[in-house]
Design a protein around this motif. Structure first.
Motif, PDB file in Angstrom:
ATOM      1  N   THR A   1       6.093  13.189  13.248  1.00  0.00           N
ATOM      2  CA  THR A   1       7.454  12.523  13.234  1.00  0.00           C
ATOM      3  C   THR A   1       7.934  12.138  11.791  1.00  0.00           C
ATOM      4  N   LYS A   2       9.359  11.918  11.511  1.00  0.00           N
ATOM      5  CA  LYS A   2       9.466  11.605  10.286  1.00  0.00           C
ATOM      6  C   LYS A   2       8.936  10.414   9.769  1.00  0.00           C
ATOM      7  N   ASN A   3       8.794   9.332  10.695  1.00  0.00           N
ATOM      8  CA  ASN A   3       8.322   8.105  10.212  1.00  0.00           C
ATOM      9  C   ASN A   3       6.777   8.196  10.069  1.00  0.00           C
ATOM     10  N   GLN A   4       5.939   9.085  10.882  1.00  0.00           N
ATOM     11  CA  GLN A   4       4.656   9.356  10.514  1.00  0.00           C
ATOM     12  C   GLN A   4       4.641   9.799   9.078  1.00  0.00           C
ATOM     13  N   ALA A   5       5.348  11.110   8.771  1.00  0.00           N
ATOM     14  CA  ALA A   5       5.147  11.599   7.503  1.00  0.00           C
ATOM     15  C   ALA A   5       5.293  10.557   6.377  1.00  0.00           C
ATOM     16  N   THR A   6       6.570   9.593   6.769  1.00  0.00           N
ATOM     17  CA  THR A   6       6.670   8.598   5.585  1.00  0.00           C
ATOM     18  C   THR A   6       5.709   8.045   5.653  1.00  0.00           C
ATOM     19  N   VAL A   7       4.861   7.175   6.625  1.00  0.00           N
ATOM     20  CA  VAL A   7       3.687   6.442   6.388  1.00  0.00           C
ATOM     21  C   VAL A   7       2.631   7.241   5.655  1.00  0.00           C
ATOM     22  N   LEU A   8       2.327   8.400   5.967  1.00  0.00           N
ATOM     23  CA  LEU A   8       1.268   9.512   5.084  1.00  0.00           C
ATOM     24  C   LEU A   8       1.611   9.363   3.714  1.00  0.00           C
ATOM     25  N   THR A   9       2.907   9.597   3.450  1.00  0.00           N
ATOM     26  CA  THR A   9       3.275   9.882   2.121  1.00  0.00           C
ATOM     27  C   THR A   9       2.977   8.475   1.383  1.00  0.00           C
ATOM     28  N   ILE A  10       3.424   7.234   2.038  1.00  0.00           N
ATOM     29  CA  ILE A  10       2.917   6.096   1.191  1.00  0.00           C
ATOM     30  C   ILE A  10       1.498   5.796   1.121  1.00  0.00           C
ATOM     31  N   LEU A  11       0.591   6.195   2.132  1.00  0.00           N
ATOM     32  CA  LEU A  11      -0.788   6.466   2.147  1.00  0.00           C
ATOM     33  C   LEU A  11      -1.240   7.268   1.095  1.00  0.00           C
ATOM     34  N   PHE A  12      -1.034   8.571   0.864  1.00  0.00           N
ATOM     35  CA  PHE A  12      -1.495   9.550  -0.156  1.00  0.00           C
ATOM     36  C   PHE A  12      -1.052   8.746  -1.486  1.00  0.00           C
ATOM     37  N   TYR A  13       0.222   8.395  -1.959  1.00  0.00           N
ATOM     38  CA  TYR A  13       0.670   7.838  -2.924  1.00  0.00           C
ATOM     39  C   TYR A  13      -0.244   6.598  -3.436  1.00  0.00           C
ATOM     40  N   CYS A  14      -0.544   5.657  -2.328  1.00  0.00           N
ATOM     41  CA  CYS A  14      -1.476   4.665  -2.728  1.00  0.00           C
ATOM     42  C   CYS A  14      -2.708   4.897  -2.977  1.00  0.00           C
ATOM     43  N   VAL A  15      -3.288   5.758  -2.451  1.00  0.00           N
ATOM     44  CA  VAL A  15      -4.563   6.220  -2.551  1.00  0.00           C
ATOM     45  C   VAL A  15      -4.778   6.916  -3.927  1.00  0.00           C
ATOM     46  N   GLY A  16      -3.629   7.894  -4.334  1.00  0.00           N
ATOM     47  CA  GLY A  16      -3.727   8.592  -5.655  1.00  0.00           C
ATOM     48  C   GLY A  16      -3.669   7.277  -6.770  1.00  0.00           C
ATOM     49  N   LEU A  17      -2.784   6.517  -6.539  1.00  0.00           N
ATOM     50  CA  LEU A  17      -2.479   5.489  -7.589  1.00  0.00           C
ATOM     51  C   LEU A  17      -3.721   4.417  -7.692  1.00  0.00           C
ATOM     52  N   PHE A  18      -4.560   4.247  -6.640  1.00  0.00           N
ATOM     53  CA  PHE A  18      -5.629   3.449  -6.594  1.00  0.00           C
ATOM     54  C   PHE A  18      -6.754   4.093  -7.355  1.00  0.00           C
ATOM     55  N   PHE A  19      -7.072   5.280  -7.347  1.00  0.00           N
ATOM     56  CA  PHE A  19      -8.035   6.047  -7.962  1.00  0.00           C
ATOM     57  C   PHE A  19      -7.467   6.599  -9.510  1.00  0.00           C
ATOM     58  N   ALA A  20      -6.191   6.425  -9.923  1.00  0.00           N
ATOM     59  CA  ALA A  20      -5.777   6.560 -11.229  1.00  0.00           C
ATOM     60  C   ALA A  20      -6.124   5.340 -12.105  1.00  0.00           C
TER      61      ALA A  20
ATOM     62  N   ILE B 184      -8.064   4.404 -14.279  1.00  0.00           N
ATOM     63  CA  ILE B 184      -9.191   4.848 -15.122  1.00  0.00           C
ATOM     64  C   ILE B 184      -9.120   4.282 -16.627  1.00  0.00           C
ATOM     65  N   ASN B 185      -7.656   4.462 -16.984  1.00  0.00           N
ATOM     66  CA  ASN B 185      -7.198   3.809 -18.249  1.00  0.00           C
ATOM     67  C   ASN B 185      -5.743   3.754 -18.305  1.00  0.00           C
ATOM     68  N   GLU B 186      -5.255   3.215 -19.385  1.00  0.00           N
ATOM     69  CA  GLU B 186      -3.787   3.359 -19.380  1.00  0.00           C
ATOM     70  C   GLU B 186      -3.049   4.489 -19.258  1.00  0.00           C
ATOM     71  N   ILE B 187      -3.570   5.634 -19.724  1.00  0.00           N
ATOM     72  CA  ILE B 187      -2.734   7.001 -19.860  1.00  0.00           C
ATOM     73  C   ILE B 187      -2.897   7.287 -18.226  1.00  0.00           C
ATOM     74  N   THR B 188      -3.962   7.382 -17.486  1.00  0.00           N
ATOM     75  CA  THR B 188      -4.009   8.079 -16.508  1.00  0.00           C
ATOM     76  C   THR B 188      -3.282   6.948 -15.336  1.00  0.00           C
ATOM     77  N   ILE B 189      -3.112   5.858 -15.804  1.00  0.00           N
ATOM     78  CA  ILE B 189      -2.144   4.902 -14.848  1.00  0.00           C
ATOM     79  C   ILE B 189      -0.628   5.509 -15.092  1.00  0.00           C
ATOM     80  N   PHE B 190      -0.355   5.634 -16.314  1.00  0.00           N
ATOM     81  CA  PHE B 190       1.056   5.931 -16.657  1.00  0.00           C
ATOM     82  C   PHE B 190       1.419   7.189 -16.116  1.00  0.00           C
ATOM     83  N   ILE B 191       0.700   8.063 -16.154  1.00  0.00           N
ATOM     84  CA  ILE B 191       0.944   9.687 -15.976  1.00  0.00           C
ATOM     85  C   ILE B 191       0.929   9.440 -14.407  1.00  0.00           C
ATOM     86  N   ALA B 192      -0.029   8.924 -13.643  1.00  0.00           N
ATOM     87  CA  ALA B 192      -0.032   8.697 -12.070  1.00  0.00           C
ATOM     88  C   ALA B 192       1.336   8.123 -11.798  1.00  0.00           C
TER      89      ALA B 192
END
Length: 283
Positions: A90-109, A111-119
Motif C-alpha cells: 500500500t502507499k502507507n506501507q511504501a511511505t513507512v519503508l521509504t522513511i526506514l530506508f532513509y533513516c538506515v542510510g543516514l545512520f550509516f552515513a 562517518i565524517n562531516e562530508i559523508t553526512i553532508f552528501i547523504a
C-alpha cells in the motif's frame, strides 16, 4: 486480496530496485579503492567503506521507493504490475519503508562531516525530485545523474580524501547518466505527455542537441583522465572500449532507437566502471 509473505517480500525488493542499489554500493567501493592508492591501503578504512556502501544502498532504496509513491497514479494506468498498483504494497506501507530506508542510510552515513553532508543532500534532492520536481522532469534528469555519479565521491569521502581522479570520474559518470536520462525521456515521450515536462516535450527535436552534447562530453572527459592525470594504459584501454559502445548508443539514439540506445548506454557505463577499477592497477 491477500498476499503471502513471499509476495510481500518480493514486492519490497521490487520497490527498492535492488540492482540499482547494488550498483550504488559498487560505485562507492570503486571511489574508495581509487583514492586509497593515494593515502593508505584500503583495509585500513574497510569499516568506513562498508558503512558508506550500506548507507548508499539504503538511500538509493529510499529514492526508488518514494518515486513509486508519487508515480502510483501513472503506474496504475501504465504499469499495474509494480508493487503499489498491484496492491502488494500500500502507499502507507511504501511511505513507512521509504522513511526506514532513509533513516538506515543516514545512520550509516555518520562517518565524517562530508559523508553526512552528501547523504543528507541526496535524501533531500531525491525527495524533491519525486515530490515537487517530478512534473519538471528535465530538472530531474540532472538530480538523478548527480545522485548516481556522487557515489564515487561518497566512497572517496569515506576514506577521507577526494582526488582529481575521482572528481574526473564523477564528472564523466554525470555526463553519461544525463545522456541516458534524456534518451529515456525520448523513449517515454508518449507516456509523459500531459503528466511531466521533459526536454523532448519542451524543446522537441532541439532536445537532441542537449543529449548529443552529453553523449560526446562523457567519453571525452574519461579520455582526458589518461592525458592529464597520468592514468595507466589499462584504464585507457577500458575507456576506448567504453567509448566505442557509447558511440554505438549515440548512433542508435540518432536513429530514434531509444530503447536500444539506453541499453548501450548502460553497457558503456558498466565498461567504464571496469576502466575506473583498472586505473589503480600498478603496471
Amino acid at each position: 486480496m491477500k498476499f503471502s509473505i513471499k509476495d510481500k517480500l518480493k514486492a519490497v525488493l521490487e520497490l527498492m530496485r535492488v540492482k540499482n542499489c547494488l550498483m550504488a554500493m559498487i560505485a562507492v567501493l570503486i571511489g574508495a579503492m581509487v583514492v586509497s592508492q593515494v593515502v593508505r591501503p584500503l583495509p585500513f578504512d574497510a569499516i568506513n567503506v562498508i558503512l558508506a556502501m550500506i548507507s548508499a544502498f539504503f538511500i538509493c532504496a529510499g529514492g526508488q521507493a518514494i518515486n513509486d509513491i508519487f508515480d502510483a497514479k501513472i503506474d496504475a494506468k501504465l504499469n499495474k504490475k509494480k508493487p503499489i498498483p498491484s496492491k502488494r504494497i500500500t502507499k502507507n506501507q511504501a511511505t513507512v519503508l521509504t522513511i526506514l530506508f532513509y533513516c538506515v542510510g543516514l545512520f550509516f552515513a555518520q562517518i565524517n562531516e562530508i559523508t553526512i553532508f552528501i547523504a543528507i543532500m541526496m535524501v533531500v534532492l531525491l525527495t524533491l525530485y519525486s515530490s515537487v520536481l517530478r512534473k519538471v522532469k528535465y530538472l530531474g534528469n540532472f538530480i538523478v545523474a548527480l545522485g548516481t555519479s556522487l557515489t564515487f565521491i561518497y566512497g572517496a569521502s569515506a576514506v577521507g580524501v577526494i582526488t582529481n581522479t575521482i572528481i574526473l570520474f564523477t564528472i564523466a559518470a554525470f555526463f553519461a547518466n544525463v545522456a541516458r536520462e534524456i534518451t529515456k525521456d525520448f523513449e517515454d515521450i508518449k507516456k509523459d505527455k500531459g503528466v511531466k515536462v521533459t526536454f523532448p516535450i519542451l524543446l522537441k527535436e532541439k532536445a537532441k542537441s542537449i543529449a548529443i552534447f552529453f553523449y560526446v562530453a562523457s567519453p571525452l572527459t574519461a579520455i582526458a583522465g589518461y592525458i592529464f592525470l597520468d592514468l595507466n594504459i589499462l584504464y585507457l584501454g577500458g575507456v576506448v572500449v567504453a567509448t566505442i559502445v557509447f558511440a554505438k548508443a549515440y548512433e542508435l539514439f540518432v536513429k530514434r532507437k531509444y530503447s536500444l540506445a539506453q541499453k548501450k548506454c548502460k553497457q558503456a557505463m558498466m565498461i567504464s566502471l571496469i576502466a575506473f577499477i583498472l586505473s589503480i592497477v600498478i603496471i
